[in-house]
Design a protein around this motif. Structure first.
Motif, short mmCIF file in Angstrom:
data_model
loop_
_atom_site.label_atom_id
_atom_site.label_comp_id
_atom_site.label_asym_id
_atom_site.label_seq_id
_atom_site.Cartn_x
_atom_site.Cartn_y
_atom_site.Cartn_z
N TYR A 176 0.82 -1.21 0.00
CA TYR A 176 0.00 0.00 0.00
C TYR A 176 0.86 1.27 0.00
O TYR A 176 0.50 2.27 -0.62
CB TYR A 176 -0.97 0.00 1.18
CG TYR A 176 -2.13 -0.94 0.99
CD1 TYR A 176 -2.72 -1.11 -0.26
CD2 TYR A 176 -2.62 -1.68 2.05
CE1 TYR A 176 -3.78 -1.98 -0.43
CE2 TYR A 176 -3.70 -2.54 1.88
CZ TYR A 176 -4.26 -2.68 0.63
OH TYR A 176 -5.32 -3.55 0.45
N ILE A 177 2.00 1.23 0.66
CA ILE A 177 2.90 2.39 0.63
C ILE A 177 3.43 2.60 -0.78
O ILE A 177 3.53 3.73 -1.27
CB ILE A 177 4.03 2.23 1.66
CG1 ILE A 177 3.44 2.37 3.07
CG2 ILE A 177 5.13 3.25 1.44
CD1 ILE A 177 4.39 2.03 4.19
N TYR A 178 3.77 1.51 -1.47
CA TYR A 178 4.23 1.64 -2.85
C TYR A 178 3.12 2.16 -3.77
O TYR A 178 3.36 2.97 -4.66
CB TYR A 178 4.78 0.32 -3.39
CG TYR A 178 6.25 0.13 -3.11
CD1 TYR A 178 7.20 0.91 -3.75
CD2 TYR A 178 6.69 -0.81 -2.21
CE1 TYR A 178 8.55 0.75 -3.50
CE2 TYR A 178 8.03 -0.99 -1.94
CZ TYR A 178 8.96 -0.20 -2.60
OH TYR A 178 10.29 -0.36 -2.34
N ILE A 179 1.89 1.70 -3.55
CA ILE A 179 0.76 2.19 -4.36
C ILE A 179 0.56 3.69 -4.13
O ILE A 179 0.34 4.45 -5.07
CB ILE A 179 -0.51 1.38 -4.06
CG1 ILE A 179 -0.35 -0.04 -4.60
CG2 ILE A 179 -1.74 2.06 -4.65
CD1 ILE A 179 -1.41 -1.01 -4.16
N PHE A 180 0.67 4.13 -2.87
CA PHE A 180 0.59 5.56 -2.58
C PHE A 180 1.72 6.31 -3.27
O PHE A 180 1.52 7.40 -3.83
CB PHE A 180 0.64 5.80 -1.06
CG PHE A 180 0.67 7.25 -0.69
CD1 PHE A 180 -0.47 8.02 -0.78
CD2 PHE A 180 1.85 7.83 -0.25
CE1 PHE A 180 -0.44 9.36 -0.45
CE2 PHE A 180 1.89 9.17 0.08
CZ PHE A 180 0.75 9.95 -0.02
N GLY A 181 2.93 5.75 -3.27
CA GLY A 181 4.07 6.37 -3.94
C GLY A 181 3.86 6.48 -5.44
O GLY A 181 4.24 7.48 -6.07
N ILE A 182 3.23 5.46 -6.04
CA ILE A 182 2.94 5.50 -7.47
C ILE A 182 1.94 6.61 -7.77
O ILE A 182 2.11 7.36 -8.74
CB ILE A 182 2.41 4.13 -7.95
CG1 ILE A 182 3.50 3.08 -7.88
CG2 ILE A 182 1.85 4.23 -9.36
CD1 ILE A 182 2.99 1.66 -7.98
N ALA A 183 0.92 6.72 -6.94
CA ALA A 183 -0.08 7.79 -7.14
C ALA A 183 0.58 9.16 -7.02
O ALA A 183 0.29 10.07 -7.81
CB ALA A 183 -1.21 7.64 -6.12
N THR A 184 1.47 9.30 -6.06
CA THR A 184 2.18 10.57 -5.89
C THR A 184 3.08 10.85 -7.09
O THR A 184 3.15 11.99 -7.57
CB THR A 184 3.02 10.54 -4.60
OG1 THR A 184 2.15 10.24 -3.50
CG2 THR A 184 3.72 11.85 -4.35
N LEU A 185 3.76 9.84 -7.58
CA LEU A 185 4.63 10.00 -8.74
C LEU A 185 3.84 10.45 -9.97
O LEU A 185 4.24 11.38 -10.67
CB LEU A 185 5.36 8.68 -9.04
CG LEU A 185 6.33 8.67 -10.21
CD1 LEU A 185 7.52 9.58 -9.92
CD2 LEU A 185 6.79 7.27 -10.50
#
Length: 134
Positions: free
Chosen positions: A12-21
């Motif tokens: 979920y942290i990586y998914i949040f990072g992808i959305a931010t990217l």
């Protein structure tokens, strides 16, 4: 068996990072221009926005396999952590950018945790598919 909470949290942290990217790529051009990942990686002729989209798609594929406890998801996550951890470390040394210390530390944490729970990825009884709500 249930997926370990650490794998879920990391995913979920990586998914949040992808959305931010993606958000910084398309909606905040000034922020994207200041970081310049492509130039720091030695690819000055490659478009920055395209590089960010490619990284986001590749990370989504890795996260899919990682969340489903697939062996290929495990190995791709290990490769991802080693490569981005090494890149972040080299940027810290070369450009003296403190921003990348967090990236290096996070990659190290994910790498160590993934290696600690590696048996979950190779147990046929625990490999599963994500069920999406309708």
């Amino acid at each position: 068996m249930k997926r370990p909470i650490g794998i879920t949290l990391i995913s979920y942290i990586y998914i949040f990072g992808i959305a931010t990217l993606i958000a910084t790529t398309f909606f905040f051009d000034q922020i994207a221009s200041n970081i310049e990942f492509v130039e720091k990686l030695g690819l000055p002729n490659f478009p920055e926005e395209l590089f960010r989209v490619v990284i986001a798609i590749a990370t989504l594929i890795i996260i899919y396999g990682y969340m489903n406890l697939k062996p290929w998801g495990f190995w791709l996550m290990i490769l991802y952590c080693i490569s981005f951890g090494a890149i972040s470390y080299l940027i810290i040394l070369s450009y003296n950018k403190q921003l990348f210390i967090g990236n290096f530390v996070w990659s190290s944490i994910v790498l160590v945790y993934s290696l600690a729970v590696h048996k979950k990825f190779f147990n046929k009884n625990e490999t599963r598919n994500i069920k999406f709500a309708r």
